[in-house]
Design an enzyme around this catalytic site. Structure first.
Site, PDB file in Angstrom:
ATOM      1  N   GLY A  11       2.838  -7.071 -24.205  1.00  0.00           N
ATOM      2  CA  GLY A  11       1.582  -7.786 -24.430  1.00  0.00           C
ATOM      3  C   GLY A  11       0.444  -7.027 -23.763  1.00  0.00           C
ATOM      4  O   GLY A  11       0.580  -5.839 -23.433  1.00  0.00           O
ATOM      5  N   ALA A  13      -0.737  -7.143 -20.781  1.00  0.00           N
ATOM      6  CA  ALA A  13      -0.461  -6.642 -19.429  1.00  0.00           C
ATOM      7  C   ALA A  13       0.411  -5.386 -19.496  1.00  0.00           C
ATOM      8  O   ALA A  13       0.070  -4.347 -18.926  1.00  0.00           O
ATOM      9  CB  ALA A  13       0.220  -7.739 -18.600  1.00  0.00           C
ATOM     10  N   GLN A  44      -5.647 -16.907 -29.817  1.00  0.00           N
ATOM     11  CA  GLN A  44      -6.769 -17.064 -30.746  1.00  0.00           C
ATOM     12  C   GLN A  44      -8.101 -16.967 -30.020  1.00  0.00           C
ATOM     13  O   GLN A  44      -8.999 -16.237 -30.403  1.00  0.00           O
ATOM     14  CB  GLN A  44      -6.681 -18.432 -31.435  1.00  0.00           C
ATOM     15  CG  GLN A  44      -5.507 -18.592 -32.359  1.00  0.00           C
ATOM     16  CD  GLN A  44      -5.439 -19.997 -32.947  1.00  0.00           C
ATOM     17  OE1 GLN A  44      -6.240 -20.863 -32.630  1.00  0.00           O
ATOM     18  NE2 GLN A  44      -4.472 -20.210 -33.817  1.00  0.00           N
ATOM     19  N   GLY A  46      -9.822 -16.109 -26.838  1.00  0.00           N
ATOM     20  CA  GLY A  46     -10.555 -14.928 -26.405  1.00  0.00           C
ATOM     21  C   GLY A  46     -10.289 -14.590 -24.964  1.00  0.00           C
ATOM     22  O   GLY A  46      -9.273 -14.977 -24.392  1.00  0.00           O
ATOM     23  N   GLU A 118     -15.120 -22.589 -23.901  1.00  0.00           N
ATOM     24  CA  GLU A 118     -13.890 -23.381 -24.003  1.00  0.00           C
ATOM     25  C   GLU A 118     -13.865 -24.397 -22.869  1.00  0.00           C
ATOM     26  O   GLU A 118     -14.726 -24.366 -21.982  1.00  0.00           O
ATOM     27  CB  GLU A 118     -12.660 -22.467 -23.976  1.00  0.00           C
ATOM     28  CG  GLU A 118     -12.519 -21.660 -25.252  1.00  0.00           C
ATOM     29  CD  GLU A 118     -11.312 -20.738 -25.275  1.00  0.00           C
ATOM     30  OE1 GLU A 118     -10.333 -21.023 -24.575  1.00  0.00           O
ATOM     31  OE2 GLU A 118     -11.374 -19.730 -25.981  1.00  0.00           O
ATOM     32  N   HIS A 241      -1.330 -27.361 -24.158  1.00  0.00           N
ATOM     33  CA  HIS A 241      -2.579 -27.183 -24.902  1.00  0.00           C
ATOM     34  C   HIS A 241      -2.832 -28.465 -25.684  1.00  0.00           C
ATOM     35  O   HIS A 241      -1.927 -28.977 -26.350  1.00  0.00           O
ATOM     36  CB  HIS A 241      -2.456 -25.998 -25.861  1.00  0.00           C
ATOM     37  CG  HIS A 241      -3.779 -25.541 -26.389  1.00  0.00           C
ATOM     38  ND1 HIS A 241      -4.526 -26.294 -27.257  1.00  0.00           N
ATOM     39  CD2 HIS A 241      -4.496 -24.419 -26.146  1.00  0.00           C
ATOM     40  CE1 HIS A 241      -5.649 -25.648 -27.531  1.00  0.00           C
ATOM     41  NE2 HIS A 241      -5.655 -24.509 -26.861  1.00  0.00           N
ATOM     42  N   ARG A 292      -8.084 -28.520 -19.562  1.00  0.00           N
ATOM     43  CA  ARG A 292      -6.959 -28.841 -20.434  1.00  0.00           C
ATOM     44  C   ARG A 292      -6.024 -29.915 -19.934  1.00  0.00           C
ATOM     45  O   ARG A 292      -5.518 -30.719 -20.705  1.00  0.00           O
ATOM     46  CB  ARG A 292      -6.111 -27.590 -20.614  1.00  0.00           C
ATOM     47  CG  ARG A 292      -6.662 -26.770 -21.671  1.00  0.00           C
ATOM     48  CD  ARG A 292      -5.721 -25.740 -22.094  1.00  0.00           C
ATOM     49  NE  ARG A 292      -6.567 -24.839 -22.838  1.00  0.00           N
ATOM     50  CZ  ARG A 292      -6.325 -23.586 -23.027  1.00  0.00           C
ATOM     51  NH1 ARG A 292      -5.224 -23.052 -22.545  1.00  0.00           N
ATOM     52  NH2 ARG A 292      -7.140 -22.851 -23.721  1.00  0.00           N
ATOM     53  N   HIS A 352       2.115 -24.675 -23.502  1.00  0.00           N
ATOM     54  CA  HIS A 352       1.280 -23.528 -23.865  1.00  0.00           C
ATOM     55  C   HIS A 352       1.331 -22.400 -22.848  1.00  0.00           C
ATOM     56  O   HIS A 352       1.410 -21.227 -23.222  1.00  0.00           O
ATOM     57  CB  HIS A 352      -0.160 -24.026 -23.998  1.00  0.00           C
ATOM     58  CG  HIS A 352      -1.147 -22.996 -24.427  1.00  0.00           C
ATOM     59  ND1 HIS A 352      -1.094 -22.360 -25.642  1.00  0.00           N
ATOM     60  CD2 HIS A 352      -2.239 -22.491 -23.783  1.00  0.00           C
ATOM     61  CE1 HIS A 352      -2.110 -21.505 -25.743  1.00  0.00           C
ATOM     62  NE2 HIS A 352      -2.807 -21.554 -24.636  1.00  0.00           N
ATOM     63  N   GLU A 376       1.505 -13.293 -17.706  1.00  0.00           N
ATOM     64  CA  GLU A 376       1.925 -14.697 -17.580  1.00  0.00           C
ATOM     65  C   GLU A 376       3.165 -14.875 -16.714  1.00  0.00           C
ATOM     66  O   GLU A 376       3.346 -15.913 -16.070  1.00  0.00           O
ATOM     67  CB  GLU A 376       2.156 -15.294 -18.978  1.00  0.00           C
ATOM     68  CG  GLU A 376       2.410 -16.795 -18.935  1.00  0.00           C
ATOM     69  CD  GLU A 376       2.440 -17.439 -20.311  1.00  0.00           C
ATOM     70  OE1 GLU A 376       2.105 -16.769 -21.304  1.00  0.00           O
ATOM     71  OE2 GLU A 376       2.806 -18.628 -20.391  1.00  0.00           O
ATOM     72  N   ARG A 387      -4.507 -23.569 -15.499  1.00  0.00           N
ATOM     73  CA  ARG A 387      -5.276 -22.360 -15.835  1.00  0.00           C
ATOM     74  C   ARG A 387      -6.561 -22.691 -16.589  1.00  0.00           C
ATOM     75  O   ARG A 387      -6.557 -23.527 -17.505  1.00  0.00           O
ATOM     76  CB  ARG A 387      -4.405 -21.459 -16.725  1.00  0.00           C
ATOM     77  CG  ARG A 387      -5.076 -20.189 -17.146  1.00  0.00           C
ATOM     78  CD  ARG A 387      -4.157 -19.454 -18.072  1.00  0.00           C
ATOM     79  NE  ARG A 387      -3.932 -20.229 -19.263  1.00  0.00           N
ATOM     80  CZ  ARG A 387      -4.411 -19.938 -20.472  1.00  0.00           C
ATOM     81  NH1 ARG A 387      -5.125 -18.849 -20.651  1.00  0.00           N
ATOM     82  NH2 ARG A 387      -4.152 -20.700 -21.500  1.00  0.00           N
ATOM     83  N   SER A 392      -6.368 -15.683 -19.047  1.00  0.00           N
ATOM     84  CA  SER A 392      -5.081 -14.988 -18.902  1.00  0.00           C
ATOM     85  C   SER A 392      -5.082 -13.570 -19.462  1.00  0.00           C
ATOM     86  O   SER A 392      -4.480 -12.668 -18.861  1.00  0.00           O
ATOM     87  CB  SER A 392      -3.964 -15.794 -19.539  1.00  0.00           C
ATOM     88  OG  SER A 392      -4.389 -16.340 -20.741  1.00  0.00           O
TER      89      SER A 392
END
Ligand code: SIN
Length: 539
Positions: A11, A13, A44, A46, A118, A241, A292, A352, A376, A387, A392
């Site tokens: 990913g 990282a 999705q 950002g 967000e 989420h 969240r 999530h 993660e 978070r 992330s």
């Protein structure tokens, strides 16, 4: 196989680390699936960043981003980690752009990036590439990594376990030596030697029945680090989420896990109940854009109170902007038979993000020498008990940069390392008979239901204890499979899932308070004496 750096996971990282490390030595990157299958590629929303003056919202600054992160983290963030990561965000964006990521530009002023918002963010600071930011970043990083002669990228290579000198009997000098890796196509287990191993395996959403994560999110790195004796912290904090598409007829992981980005609410969409009322305001004055944990709990409570199966996301305040800004979400929903322009989107919360993980310092260093964890899988202290959205991808890239600097300092390539002890070859067991494989699928399903039913958004000690008892049995059965049969990715994933689930439950049982994404009816208050991480260690 020998390399100066072994990176497990591909990913943001893992690939950020690989691209930078390749300037200093040979890098092998392994991933159990395909390169585009990571949690990063599915992101999705950002990446949050306070850009230099002139490029950012004039009202914004790093101090505000830090305060928002600390506030979402509910008193459990490490303030030093938060400041360091947030202050390095502008450098991260520059690096990702240099590697070929295209972030959307502001229509009116194309010199500037378009910035979204967000939940929990007080200002607009989310850079995005429409609603497929993770895909844009992953594609750019994969292309850059592929072009580097020092990087070997291996798909379908499943890391089974870390090899450490401690496991081979050393008492005073526990350091990482590499990993046993299953090459899925040939069915052979190989030893990948490296004195510098970077875990970048992502999270563990698949411990739950409902998750926004890809199938690959099975807690592999966390479970490997645990078995190797690394310290694990804060695993009770699994973030749900609020808006996973509720799609009871869905078949297949992608349809069941379809996320409707929080950025949609950032642009003005609101959560409503089956009577069309914006119920989230009953729970927090920030309504649909509260952090969240608060929104997910509000939905859970509303669903339980009303007996409805889901709540709804009303995108009508966005009008046609929805199609222009979120084309992937709109098209995907249409492909599932839902036109968001005509009817509110049915949504439920789903697992999530893993806020805890392998405990690291601010440079990704774990309690085992030579072993680093980034992204993660790691717990740096940035996320605390919950978070902040879009922090992330930022953390993954910043930690990759910092881990490399630290590794080059502590384990320079020019310095001769102590000789490696002899590593025994892997011993292969018998082939699993087909009827045994049915049991594996059954166990997998049982595990995910246990977690969904007993270890979800709202918890109690009695439900956690019930989960714990069932997991003891599952662990025993999985151990028998693991030692009795030839290894398959399914057996390996089940073994890691059951370990990860047990770590979540054990951590949750230790926390006798409610905080962030750990909420228990037995201890509804937040208590000052628990304002510290939960830490677990195998030996
Ligand atoms: C989203 O797009 O809502 C997810 C972003 C995140 O989890 O950071």
């Amino acid at each position: 196989m020998n390399s100066d750096f072994l990176v497990i996971g591909a990913g943001v990282a893992g690939l950020s680390f690989a691209i930078k490390a390749a300037e200093h030595g040979t890098v092998t990157v392994i991933t159990k699936g395909e390169l585009m299958n990571s949690n990063t590629a599915w992101a999705q929303g950002g990446i949050s960043a306070v850009l230099p003056e002139g490029l950012r919202d004039p009202e914004d600054d790093c101090g505000k981003h830090i305060d928002d992160t600390l506030d979402a983290g509910a008193g459990l963030c490490d303030p030093e980690a938060v400041s360091i990561i947030i202050e390095e965000a502008a450098e991260t964006i520059e690096e990702l752009v240099d590697w070929g990521t295209n972030f959307d530009r502001d229509d009116e002023n194309p010199e500037r990036y378009s910035l979204g918002k967000e939940g929990g963010h007080s200002e607009r600071r989310i850079l995005h590439s429409k609603d497929t930011t993770g895909r844009a970043i992953s594609e750019a990083l994969i292309e850059t990594a592929k072009a580097h002669p020092n990087i070997t990228l291996l798909e379908h290579h499943y890391a089974i376990d870390l090899i450490t000198s401690g496991k081979l009997g050393a008492v005073t000098d526990d350091r990482v030596l590499g990993a046993y890796v299953l090459e899925i196509d040939s069915d052979q287990v190989q030893i990948f030697h490296s004195p510098r191993v970077i875990l970048a395996t992502g999270g563990c959403g698949k411990t739950y029945l409902y998750t926004t994560n890809p199938d690959s999110a099975t807690g592999d790195g966390l479970a490997m680090a645990w078995r190797a004796g690394a310290t694990i912290s804060n695993m009770e904090f699994i973030q749900f989420h609020p808006t996973c598409f509720y799609n009871p007829a869905a078949i297949g992981a992608e349809a069941r896990s379809f996320l409707v980005s929080e950025a949609v609410r950032g642009e003005g969409a609101i959560l409503i109940n089956h009577e069309g009322r914006e119920f989230t305001k009953d729970y927090d004055p920030r309504g649909s854009l509260a952090p969240r944990d608060i929104v997910a709990r509000a939905i859970d409570s509303e669903i339980k109170k009303t007996g409805a199966s889901c709540v709804f996301l009303d995108i009508s305040p966005l009008g046609d902007h929805f199609i222009e800004r979120f084309p992937f979400i709109h098209e995907t929903l249409l492909s599932y038979g839902h036109n968001a322009m005509e009817k509110p989107i049915p949504v439920v919360p789903a697992a999530h993000y893993q806020c805890g993980g392998v405990e690291t310092n601010i440079d990704g260093g774990t309690s085992i020498r030579g072993l680093y964890a980034i992204g993660e899988v790691a717990h740096t202290g940035l996320h605390g008990a919950n978070r902040l959205a879009s922090n992330s991808l930022l953390e993954g890239n910043v930690l990759a940069r910092r881990a490399l600097t630290e590794i080059l300092h502590r384990y320079p390539l020019s310095k001769e390392l102590p000789p490696e002890p002899t590593i025994p070859e892997w011993e292969t067991g018998d082939t699993a008979p087909p009827e045994e494989l049915v049991n594996i699928y059954h166990n997998w399903d049982e595990l995910r239901r246990i977690m969904q039913d007993y270890v979800s958004i709202v918890r109690t000690d009695s439900r956690l204890l019930r989960a714990s008892r069932r997991l003891v049995n599952l662990r025993k059965e999985v151990r028998e499979f693991y030692w009795g049969h030839c290894l398959t990715p399914d057996i390996l994933e089940l073994r890691n899932l059951v370990t990860t689930a047990s770590l979540i439950v054990d951590s949750a049982l230790q926390r006798k308070e409610s905080r962030g994404s750990h909420h228990t009816l037995d201890f509804p208050e937040t208590k000052e004496e628990y304002a510290r991480p939960t830490r677990l260690r195998r030996f």
